[in-house]
Design an enzyme around this catalytic site. Structure first.
Site: not given
Ligand SMILES: O=C(O)C1=C[C@@H](OP(=O)(O)O)[C@@H](O)[C@H](O)C1
Ligand SMILES: C=C(OP(=O)(O)O)C(=O)O
Length: 445
Positions: A430, A405-406, A104, A57, A331, A359
């Site tokens: 990731k 990944h999770r 992703n 990422d 998460d 994901e």
């Molecule tokens: O802003 C961020 O860093 C994130 C927000 C969350 O997503 P959502 O807002 O879509 O729930 C989380 O699931 C993602 O891993 C990271």
């Molecule tokens: C939802 C996730 O990732 P993303 O930042 O791609 O939304 C995650 O890391 O669980």
């Protein structure tokens, strides 16, 4: 002592594990790393970033910024120097036309869409096939209210996207908050890119429920580190105080990743413990720090300091079942779903509809895989209820990971109940490329 896990590219076999003790240093936070990289690029002057996460990422963000012409120097393994291109009005990148592949990574795709929609260039943004199934319409609709020229190159409402130059007008806009908080984060991050007079006319109003709120607090906290204050009325309306632009803070340190910490803390809570994670502490900026509260409710012992947290199992050795609204920890809540296999009854995790657009469809995937251990799982539209199997976990389950990944990381915890095979474990790249190596240093058969 290291466990002898059999591993090749296709799977990893974890033996039945009895005990987890020890300490691990966490990788940098994904959410903080990618926000800081982008803020540093948008600031005026150089920013030194220490303890940056090295993972797919963050590579997608680094690659994209370099393709856009932002000068970035890797000083050492996790230490970077970003030369911001901010300080000019209107902002533009040295490279005005580019094709960007963003994997992703939601924390790259969504914020870059907002930034690039404003900078008057020709850009195409794409990702892996799953990214092309993750919705982005709410963000595109909000940017179109400002006049942005964004075209869907595939399915309406989803990446890939094409962005072209267009006259942008600052005004009051609305954005939906109930699919992903990353859309609001992206709009907040571009507020300081408007010329000062125009910024006065800008405000963002959220419609519908705002999910994953701690990630908005994280965005606001990091914008403040870069010199920009946002005023908010509850969680509904956000605006910038006049005349602010991003200024480099000089040097910034990335905290350890609180979501990554959840696997190790859960290992301590299930497998005797204590397990200590280093790199986050009780004053962390990240919302997933509150995973520890959920573990505590399950009976685990939690201790924390300024830069560490520790978990150990309850005296009884058995966790308590819980019923929890998990909207604030989307998460880390996946880790709770697997910890629920070790509880004394049915655990309910509520308000997690956003799992369906991450994901993979995480509600469906989690239900499928938990059932392989003999658990009874009820999958609702926005909740999971998990009842552990009465006679212990079924041995030798083969867990599919759905390129998530999770899924791979949280199912490693099932090995506290029975030997388990985890398919395609390399999806952990990731956010946590050496997860299984770190896990194996903590556990004993
Ligand atoms: O802003 C961020 O860093 C994130 C927000 C969350 O997503 P959502 O807002 O879509 O729930 C989380 O699931 C993602 O891993 C990271
Ligand atoms: C939802 C996730 O990732 P993303 O930042 O791609 O939304 C995650 O890391 O669980």
């Amino acid at each position: 002592m290291k466990i002898s896990a059999r591993r090749d590219l296709k799977f990893i076999d974890l033996p039945a594990i009895r005990v987890a003790t020890g300490a691990v240093r966490l990788p940098g936070s994904k959410s903080i790393s990618n926000r800081i990289l982008l803020l540093a690029a948008l600031a005026d002057g150089p920013t030194e970033i220490c303890d940056l996460l090295a993972s797919d990422d963050t590579e997608r963000m680094l690659d994209a910024l370099e393709t856009l012409g932002v000068p970035i120097v890797q000083v050492s393994k996790d230490h970077y120097r970003v030369q911001g291109v901010g300080g000019q009005s209107p902002l533009s990148f040295p490279v005005g036309e580019a094709n960007l592949f963003l994997g992703n990574a939601g924390t790259v795709f969504r914020p870059l869409t907002a930034v690039l929609a404003l900078v008057q260039g020709h850009y195409r943004l794409s990702g892996v096939p799953r990214m092309h199934e993750r919705p982005i319409a709410d963000l595109v609709d909000a940017l179109r209210q400002l006049g942005a020229d964004i075209t869907y190159l595939g399915k309406e409402g989803f990446p890939p996207l094409q962005i072209k130059p267009a006259p942008i007008r600052a005004k009051e806009i609305t954005v939906k908050g109930d699919v992903s908080s990353q859309f609001l984060t992206s709009l907040l991050m571009v507020l300081p890119l408007f010329p000062p007079a125009a910024a006065e006319a800008m405000a963002i109003t959220v419609t519908g429920e705002l999910i994953s709120r701690p990630y908005i607090e994280l965005t606001l906290a990091l914008m403040a580190r870069f010199g920009v204050q946002v005023e908010r009325e509850e969680w509904r309306r956000f605006r910038l105080r006049a005349d602010q632009c991003y200024r480099s803070p000089g040097k910034v340190f990335v905290e350890g990743d609180a979501s990554s910490a959840s696997y190790f803390l859960a290992a301590g809570a299930i497998g005797t413990g204590p397990v200590r994670v280093e790199g986050i502490g009780r004053n962390s900026l990240q919302g997933d720090i509150r995973f520890a509260e959920a573990l505590k409710e399950m009976g685990a012992h939690i201790r924390s300091g300024d830069n560490w947290m520790e978990a150990s199992a309850p005296e009884s050795g058995i966790l308590r079942a819980i019923n929890l609204d998990c909207n604030h920890i989307p998460d880390a809540a996946m880790t709770l779903a697997v910890a629920a296999l070790f509880a004394d009854g049915a655990t309910t995790l509520r308000n997690i509809a956003s799992w369906r657009v991450k994901e993979t469809d995480r509600l469906a995937a989690m239900a499928n895989e938990l059932r392989k251990f003999g658990a009874a799982v009820e999958e609702g539209a926005d909740f999971l209820r998990i009842t552990p199997p009465a006679g212990g976990l079924a041995a030798n389950a083969v867990i599919d990971t759905y390129d998530d990944h999770r899924m791979a990381m949280c199912f490693s915890l099932a090995s506290f109940g029975a030997p388990v095979r985890i398919n395609e474990p390399d999806c952990v790249t990731k956010t946590f490329p050496d997860y299984f190596e770190k896990f194996s240093t903590l556990v004993r058969t």
